[in-house]
Design a protein around this motif. Structure first.
Motif, PDB file in Angstrom:
ATOM      1  N   ARG A  65       0.850  -1.194   0.000  1.00  0.00           N
ATOM      2  CA  ARG A  65       0.000   0.000   0.000  1.00  0.00           C
ATOM      3  C   ARG A  65       0.886   1.245   0.000  1.00  0.00           C
ATOM      4  NH1 ARG A  65      -4.476  -1.012   4.801  1.00  0.00           N
ATOM      5  NH2 ARG A  65      -5.491  -2.876   3.931  1.00  0.00           N
ATOM      6  N   PRO A  66       0.332   2.410  -0.381  1.00  0.00           N
ATOM      7  CA  PRO A  66       1.124   3.641  -0.298  1.00  0.00           C
ATOM      8  C   PRO A  66       1.651   3.850   1.117  1.00  0.00           C
ATOM      9  CG  PRO A  66      -0.889   4.019  -1.535  1.00  0.00           C
ATOM     10  CD  PRO A  66      -1.006   2.637  -0.972  1.00  0.00           C
ATOM     11  N   GLY A  67       2.927   4.208   1.212  1.00  0.00           N
ATOM     12  CA  GLY A  67       3.548   4.428   2.509  1.00  0.00           C
ATOM     13  C   GLY A  67       4.270   3.224   3.055  1.00  0.00           C
ATOM     14  N   ASP A  68       4.088   2.046   2.440  1.00  0.00           N
ATOM     15  CA  ASP A  68       4.803   0.847   2.855  1.00  0.00           C
ATOM     16  C   ASP A  68       6.238   0.888   2.351  1.00  0.00           C
ATOM     17  OD1 ASP A  68       2.501  -0.093   4.023  1.00  0.00           O
ATOM     18  OD2 ASP A  68       1.996  -1.491   2.405  1.00  0.00           O
ATOM     19  N   ILE A  69       7.112   0.136   3.006  1.00  0.00           N
ATOM     20  CA  ILE A  69       8.524   0.084   2.616  1.00  0.00           C
ATOM     21  C   ILE A  69       8.964  -1.364   2.485  1.00  0.00           C
ATOM     22  CG2 ILE A  69       9.164   2.349   3.505  1.00  0.00           C
ATOM     23  CD1 ILE A  69      10.088   1.055   6.087  1.00  0.00           C
ATOM     24  N   LEU A  70       9.959  -1.598   1.636  1.00  0.00           N
ATOM     25  CA  LEU A  70      10.417  -2.954   1.331  1.00  0.00           C
ATOM     26  C   LEU A  70      11.919  -3.084   1.557  1.00  0.00           C
ATOM     27  CD1 LEU A  70      10.032  -5.809   0.009  1.00  0.00           C
ATOM     28  CD2 LEU A  70      10.440  -4.682  -2.201  1.00  0.00           C
ATOM     29  N   PHE A  71      12.301  -4.185   2.204  1.00  0.00           N
ATOM     30  CA  PHE A  71      13.700  -4.562   2.375  1.00  0.00           C
ATOM     31  C   PHE A  71      13.845  -5.979   1.828  1.00  0.00           C
ATOM     32  CE2 PHE A  71      12.743  -1.374   5.460  1.00  0.00           C
ATOM     33  CZ  PHE A  71      13.886  -0.585   5.550  1.00  0.00           C
ATOM     34  N   SER A  72      14.840  -6.175   0.963  1.00  0.00           N
ATOM     35  CA  SER A  72      14.956  -7.466   0.287  1.00  0.00           C
ATOM     36  C   SER A  72      16.387  -7.980   0.358  1.00  0.00           C
ATOM     37  CB  SER A  72      14.467  -7.337  -1.163  1.00  0.00           C
ATOM     38  OG  SER A  72      14.497  -8.573  -1.824  1.00  0.00           O
ATOM     39  N   THR A  73      16.674  -8.982  -0.451  1.00  0.00           N
ATOM     40  CA  THR A  73      17.924  -9.724  -0.379  1.00  0.00           C
ATOM     41  C   THR A  73      18.701  -9.630  -1.688  1.00  0.00           C
ATOM     42  OG1 THR A  73      17.048 -11.796  -1.281  1.00  0.00           O
ATOM     43  CG2 THR A  73      16.657 -11.368   1.052  1.00  0.00           C
ATOM     44  N   MET A 109      22.648  -6.496  -6.745  1.00  0.00           N
ATOM     45  CA  MET A 109      22.398  -6.809  -5.331  1.00  0.00           C
ATOM     46  C   MET A 109      22.088  -5.580  -4.490  1.00  0.00           C
ATOM     47  SD  MET A 109      25.038  -9.891  -4.367  1.00  0.00           S
ATOM     48  CE  MET A 109      26.523  -9.166  -5.078  1.00  0.00           C
ATOM     49  N   HIS A 110      22.136  -4.395  -5.095  1.00  0.00           N
ATOM     50  CA  HIS A 110      21.961  -3.162  -4.318  1.00  0.00           C
ATOM     51  C   HIS A 110      20.937  -2.261  -5.007  1.00  0.00           C
ATOM     52  CE1 HIS A 110      26.120  -4.643  -3.567  1.00  0.00           C
ATOM     53  NE2 HIS A 110      25.651  -4.612  -2.345  1.00  0.00           N
ATOM     54  N   LEU A 111      19.719  -2.762  -5.112  1.00  0.00           N
ATOM     55  CA  LEU A 111      18.631  -2.031  -5.750  1.00  0.00           C
ATOM     56  C   LEU A 111      17.969  -1.124  -4.722  1.00  0.00           C
ATOM     57  CD1 LEU A 111      17.110  -5.082  -7.666  1.00  0.00           C
ATOM     58  CD2 LEU A 111      18.735  -3.394  -8.555  1.00  0.00           C
ATOM     59  N   PHE A 112      17.686   0.110  -5.130  1.00  0.00           N
ATOM     60  CA  PHE A 112      17.167   1.102  -4.183  1.00  0.00           C
ATOM     61  C   PHE A 112      16.298   2.094  -4.943  1.00  0.00           C
ATOM     62  CE2 PHE A 112      17.258   4.946  -1.617  1.00  0.00           C
ATOM     63  CZ  PHE A 112      17.166   4.473  -0.309  1.00  0.00           C
ATOM     64  N   ASP A 113      15.115   2.355  -4.423  1.00  0.00           N
ATOM     65  CA  ASP A 113      14.216   3.330  -5.026  1.00  0.00           C
ATOM     66  C   ASP A 113      13.356   3.935  -3.913  1.00  0.00           C
ATOM     67  OD1 ASP A 113      12.415   4.832  -6.492  1.00  0.00           O
ATOM     68  OD2 ASP A 113      11.972   3.266  -7.946  1.00  0.00           O
ATOM     69  N   LEU A 118      11.229   1.257  -1.853  1.00  0.00           N
ATOM     70  CA  LEU A 118      12.231   0.182  -1.849  1.00  0.00           C
ATOM     71  C   LEU A 118      13.481   0.725  -1.164  1.00  0.00           C
ATOM     72  CD1 LEU A 118      13.584  -2.481  -2.649  1.00  0.00           C
ATOM     73  CD2 LEU A 118      14.011  -1.489  -4.924  1.00  0.00           C
ATOM     74  N   LEU A 119      13.718   0.294   0.069  1.00  0.00           N
ATOM     75  CA  LEU A 119      14.838   0.831   0.834  1.00  0.00           C
ATOM     76  C   LEU A 119      16.042  -0.097   0.830  1.00  0.00           C
ATOM     77  CD1 LEU A 119      13.060   2.631   3.789  1.00  0.00           C
ATOM     78  CD2 LEU A 119      13.542   3.418   1.465  1.00  0.00           C
ATOM     79  N   GLY A 120      16.069  -0.966  -0.132  1.00  0.00           N
ATOM     80  CA  GLY A 120      17.291  -1.696  -0.396  1.00  0.00           C
ATOM     81  C   GLY A 120      17.183  -3.201  -0.446  1.00  0.00           C
ATOM     82  N   THR A 121      17.745  -3.774  -1.538  1.00  0.00           N
ATOM     83  CA  THR A 121      18.124  -5.172  -1.508  1.00  0.00           C
ATOM     84  C   THR A 121      19.520  -5.197  -0.884  1.00  0.00           C
ATOM     85  OG1 THR A 121      19.084  -5.089  -3.731  1.00  0.00           O
ATOM     86  CG2 THR A 121      16.749  -5.675  -3.571  1.00  0.00           C
ATOM     87  N   ASN A 122      19.996  -6.369  -0.517  1.00  0.00           N
ATOM     88  CA  ASN A 122      21.216  -6.390   0.296  1.00  0.00           C
ATOM     89  C   ASN A 122      22.074  -7.592  -0.044  1.00  0.00           C
ATOM     90  OD1 ASN A 122      23.046  -6.360   2.642  1.00  0.00           O
ATOM     91  ND2 ASN A 122      21.566  -4.907   3.501  1.00  0.00           N
ATOM     92  N   ALA A 147       3.574  -0.116   6.596  1.00  0.00           N
ATOM     93  CA  ALA A 147       4.148  -1.370   7.077  1.00  0.00           C
ATOM     94  C   ALA A 147       5.461  -1.616   6.364  1.00  0.00           C
ATOM     95  CB  ALA A 147       3.191  -2.533   6.827  1.00  0.00           C
ATOM     96  N   ALA A 148       6.388  -2.225   7.070  1.00  0.00           N
ATOM     97  CA  ALA A 148       7.650  -2.650   6.465  1.00  0.00           C
ATOM     98  C   ALA A 148       7.533  -4.117   6.081  1.00  0.00           C
ATOM     99  CB  ALA A 148       8.810  -2.454   7.438  1.00  0.00           C
ATOM    100  N   PHE A 149       7.955  -4.440   4.864  1.00  0.00           N
ATOM    101  CA  PHE A 149       8.016  -5.816   4.389  1.00  0.00           C
ATOM    102  C   PHE A 149       9.489  -6.207   4.344  1.00  0.00           C
ATOM    103  CE2 PHE A 149       3.960  -4.413   3.106  1.00  0.00           C
ATOM    104  CZ  PHE A 149       3.187  -5.452   2.599  1.00  0.00           C
ATOM    105  N   CYS A 150       9.828  -7.349   4.905  1.00  0.00           N
ATOM    106  CA  CYS A 150      11.227  -7.773   4.949  1.00  0.00           C
ATOM    107  C   CYS A 150      11.348  -9.234   4.550  1.00  0.00           C
ATOM    108  CB  CYS A 150      11.799  -7.573   6.341  1.00  0.00           C
ATOM    109  SG  CYS A 150      13.506  -8.145   6.502  1.00  0.00           S
ATOM    110  N   TYR A 151      12.005  -9.476   3.418  1.00  0.00           N
ATOM    111  CA  TYR A 151      12.260 -10.833   2.951  1.00  0.00           C
ATOM    112  C   TYR A 151      13.638 -11.300   3.412  1.00  0.00           C
ATOM    113  CZ  TYR A 151       8.256 -11.001  -0.265  1.00  0.00           C
ATOM    114  OH  TYR A 151       6.988 -11.031  -0.806  1.00  0.00           O
ATOM    115  N   PHE A 152      13.715 -12.563   3.808  1.00  0.00           N
ATOM    116  CA  PHE A 152      15.011 -13.199   4.055  1.00  0.00           C
ATOM    117  C   PHE A 152      14.856 -14.694   3.829  1.00  0.00           C
ATOM    118  CE2 PHE A 152      12.884 -13.202   8.190  1.00  0.00           C
ATOM    119  CZ  PHE A 152      13.171 -14.459   8.715  1.00  0.00           C
TER     120      PHE A 152
END
Length: 322
Positions: A65-73, A109-113, A118-122, A147-152
């Motif tokens: 949703r608008p305002g959500d943030i994503l952290f990925s791998t 490996m360092h995608l950011f928008d 999108l606050l970073g793949t890592n 909400a923050a979404f975090c994949y690992f």
């Protein structure tokens, strides 16, 4: 508390087709990366794909949703595409072109928008978890409502940073949805050879509400993620555990000597695209048409991206010193 979540079988025809279109586009996007892996235009890139894991990406990240943030791998292309990141800019960054998300300087490996949340793949295994907790804390302090979404992955679940992050999330009660993709391999090591106990129980041990789901069933993933996000958006940290399959190697070009067979498990049974088509009654001709449309779109994307210049030495050195 850890509970099992079954598949949500009821889905509208248009909704099922939209999910199928997303998964097929992601699948073909990453398969193209494999096809182009040895091409001179891909020189200097290290690509990690998640072919076979489309359901966990679309089923959870697709609920943004608008305002959500994503952290990925480091294996985050599918998550980013499901999130809605521009595929042209994503591919351009992955292959080092100036039109990329980071002007071609960050790489795959360092995608950011930031504009898209999108606050970073890592590239560091497990490092995204504490970052996501910090991001979720920021949302809570600002009362932003997101909400923050975090994949690992299952390998990350064995790192100290991951466990510390889960603990802090529980203590601080921040709005984060952790999504653990157990794809059976941590880089080149079978998870069964290095992981003790039950991964969902680890999060439950910190007091996080946890759902375990068939990660190859996009409807089950979506239903479980929707259930957990109600809690997350109310200020609770939760974990969604998706048992899935990494079809390809750790990286494009991986010889996979550690596997008895290159394909691993029986992908015909576990394939999330086939599963959805069968469940939703989508005809083979419709699947073929969606695939053809994805390929046509990707033809255009690749032509556009591969025509872009690479960063110059001055641009690279300027980025290092700025």
């Amino acid at each position: 508390m850890t509970t099992e979540s079954g598949s949500a079988r009821a889905v509208e025809g248009d909704a099922a087709l939209a999910l199928l279109e997303q998964m097929i586009f992601i699948r073909r996007f990453e398969e193209r990366m494999h096809e182009y892996g040895a091409h001179p235009d891909m020189a200097g890139t290290v690509i990690h794909t998640a072919v076979g894991q489309e359901a966990s990406a679309v089923g959870a990240a697709g609920l943004r949703r608008p305002g959500d943030i994503l952290f990925s791998t480091h294996r985050g292309t599918a998550h980013c595409l499901a999130w809605g990141i521009d595929p042209v800019a994503l591919l351009a960054e992955s292959v080092g072109r100036v039109g990329g998300l980071g002007a071609g300087l960050g790489g795959h490996m360092h995608l950011f928008d930031a504009a898209e949340g999108l606050l970073g793949t890592n590239g560091i295994v497990g490092a995204g978890v504490p970052l996501a907790v910090g991001g979720a804390l920021g949302l809570a302090l600002r009362r932003a409502g997101g909400a923050a979404f975090c994949y690992f992955g299952d390998g990350a679940a064995n790192t100290g940073a991951c466990l510390e992050g889960l603990n802090l999330a529980a203590v601080w009660k921040v709005p984060v949805l952790f999504v653990c993709e157990d794809n059976k391999f941590a880089e080149t090591t079978s998870s069964s050879e290095q992981t003790g106990g039950n991964l969902p129980d680890r999060a439950a041990g910190f007091g996080l509400h946890t759902l375990a789901v068939d990660g190859n069933d996009v409807l089950a993933v979506r239903a479980a993620a929707e259930e957990l996000l109600v809690r997350v958006r109310a200020g609770e940290s939760c974990l969604l555990y998706c048992e899935t399959l990494r079809v390809n190697g750790h990286y494009v070009g991986d010889p996979q000597h550690y596997r008895r067979t290159p394909s691993g498990d029986d992908v015909s049974v576990l394939d999330p695209i086939d599963r959805l088509a069968e469940t939703a009654g989508i005809a083979d001709d419709d699947v073929a048409a969606v695939t053809a449309a994805a390929d046509a779109r990707l033809d255009e994307i690749y032509r556009e991206v591969l025509a872009m210049p690479r960063p110059t030495a001055d641009q690279i050195l300027g980025a290092r010193t700025s």
